[in-house]
Motif scaffolding. Structure first.
Motif, PDB file in Angstrom:
ATOM      1  N   LEU A  19      38.797  27.834   5.856  1.00  0.00           N
ATOM      2  CA  LEU A  19      37.990  28.452   6.903  1.00  0.00           C
ATOM      3  C   LEU A  19      38.155  29.975   6.892  1.00  0.00           C
ATOM      4  CD1 LEU A  19      36.190  27.045   9.028  1.00  0.00           C
ATOM      5  CD2 LEU A  19      37.959  27.592  10.682  1.00  0.00           C
ATOM      6  N   LEU A  20      39.393  30.425   6.770  1.00  0.00           N
ATOM      7  CA  LEU A  20      39.673  31.857   6.722  1.00  0.00           C
ATOM      8  C   LEU A  20      39.049  32.488   5.481  1.00  0.00           C
ATOM      9  CD1 LEU A  20      41.162  34.226   8.045  1.00  0.00           C
ATOM     10  CD2 LEU A  20      43.147  33.618   6.694  1.00  0.00           C
ATOM     11  N   MET A  21      39.199  31.832   4.343  1.00  0.00           N
ATOM     12  CA  MET A  21      38.655  32.354   3.093  1.00  0.00           C
ATOM     13  C   MET A  21      37.127  32.412   3.138  1.00  0.00           C
ATOM     14  SD  MET A  21      39.395  33.613   0.207  1.00  0.00           S
ATOM     15  CE  MET A  21      40.947  33.082  -0.428  1.00  0.00           C
ATOM     16  N   SER A  22      36.479  31.374   3.668  1.00  0.00           N
ATOM     17  CA  SER A  22      35.010  31.373   3.738  1.00  0.00           C
ATOM     18  C   SER A  22      34.501  32.427   4.720  1.00  0.00           C
ATOM     19  CB  SER A  22      34.475  29.990   4.107  1.00  0.00           C
ATOM     20  OG  SER A  22      34.944  29.600   5.376  1.00  0.00           O
ATOM     21  N   SER A  23      35.217  32.686   5.807  1.00  0.00           N
ATOM     22  CA  SER A  23      34.779  33.734   6.735  1.00  0.00           C
ATOM     23  C   SER A  23      34.922  35.119   6.103  1.00  0.00           C
ATOM     24  CB  SER A  23      35.549  33.649   8.058  1.00  0.00           C
ATOM     25  OG  SER A  23      36.916  33.899   7.856  1.00  0.00           O
ATOM     26  N   VAL A  25      34.674  35.744   2.808  1.00  0.00           N
ATOM     27  CA  VAL A  25      33.598  35.813   1.822  1.00  0.00           C
ATOM     28  C   VAL A  25      32.263  36.086   2.526  1.00  0.00           C
ATOM     29  CG1 VAL A  25      32.255  34.442   0.167  1.00  0.00           C
ATOM     30  CG2 VAL A  25      34.744  34.416   0.082  1.00  0.00           C
ATOM     31  N   PHE A  26      32.027  35.398   3.640  1.00  0.00           N
ATOM     32  CA  PHE A  26      30.802  35.608   4.410  1.00  0.00           C
ATOM     33  C   PHE A  26      30.708  37.047   4.890  1.00  0.00           C
ATOM     34  CE2 PHE A  26      27.192  34.407   6.797  1.00  0.00           C
ATOM     35  CZ  PHE A  26      27.271  35.054   8.010  1.00  0.00           C
ATOM     36  N   ALA A  27      31.784  37.603   5.411  1.00  0.00           N
ATOM     37  CA  ALA A  27      31.786  38.976   5.909  1.00  0.00           C
ATOM     38  C   ALA A  27      31.527  39.973   4.777  1.00  0.00           C
ATOM     39  CB  ALA A  27      33.104  39.286   6.597  1.00  0.00           C
ATOM     40  N   LEU A  28      32.091  39.738   3.613  1.00  0.00           N
ATOM     41  CA  LEU A  28      31.873  40.637   2.482  1.00  0.00           C
ATOM     42  C   LEU A  28      30.431  40.581   1.983  1.00  0.00           C
ATOM     43  CD1 LEU A  28      35.168  40.212   0.431  1.00  0.00           C
ATOM     44  CD2 LEU A  28      34.428  42.201   1.732  1.00  0.00           C
TER      45      LEU A  28
END
Length: 193
Positions: A19-23, A25-28
């Motif tokens: 969840l942390l990693m996908s958020s 990636v989404f922010a970048l």
């Protein structure tokens, strides 16, 4: 029981990590840095362009080519001499101010418009003298005023003195009584292409 709790905690940690990693990636992906993104370097370039435009206008005011540009008016056709049917120039300004602007900005990938603000029937009006397109969001401007006295004469196409300015042959109107016909402001708007 202990082994089931360990598996649940491990699974929880993996899900939290995903969840942390996908958020992240989404922010970048949502923020992109482009050459036109605001930064201190682009702000510095805009400040330099504004200072250059102000310098050209100050020089033009000192050598009277700013006044020359304002008075280069064809009273018969109600537009600047040699301008398009719209009343303004689209390629180059045929005065000393135009030559200085071309020297300063012409070959550097920088576009510019030149406007004159004056009063007509007591209301401020803005007229393009040179129009090269719609400025971008990073456009900067500089301006300088020109006082036009009652005895001021318009310029013919060959830069010789023509008739005196009056309400019927000039784009600006006389404002009030006294020796001043009008005070106009010449503005140069500059932006990167």
């Amino acid at each position: 029981m202990v082994s089931e709790r360990g598996q649940v905690h491990t699974l929880e940690a993996i899900v939290a990590g995903l969840l942390l990693m996908s958020s992240i990636v989404f922010a970048l992906q949502m923020t992109a840095v482009t050459p036109l993104s605001a930064s201190t370097s682009s702000q510095h370039i805009e400040n330099q362009q504004e200072a250059s435009a102000a310098g050209v206008l100050a020089t033009a005011a000192r050598n009277d080519s700013l006044r020359e540009t304002v008075l280069y008016w064809n009273s018969t056709e109600s537009r600047f001499h040699g301008a398009t049917v719209n009343g303004f120039y689209t390629r180059k300004l045929p005065t000393e101010l135009g030559r200085r602007l071309q020297q300063t900005f012409g070959d550097r990938g920088i576009a510019y418009n030149v406007y004159v603000t004056y009063y007509k029937s007591g209301r401020p009006q803005r007229k393009p003298i040179l129009y090269r397109g719609e400025p971008t969001d990073n456009a900067v401007s500089a301006g300088k005023t020109v006082v036009i006295a009652n005895e001021t004469r318009l310029l013919h196409e060959n830069m010789t003195r023509g008739p005196r300015v009056n309400n019927s042959n000039f784009y600006a109107d006389k404002n009030g009584e006294g020796p001043v016909f009008d005070v106009v402001r010449v503005e140069v708007v500059v932006w990167r292409i």
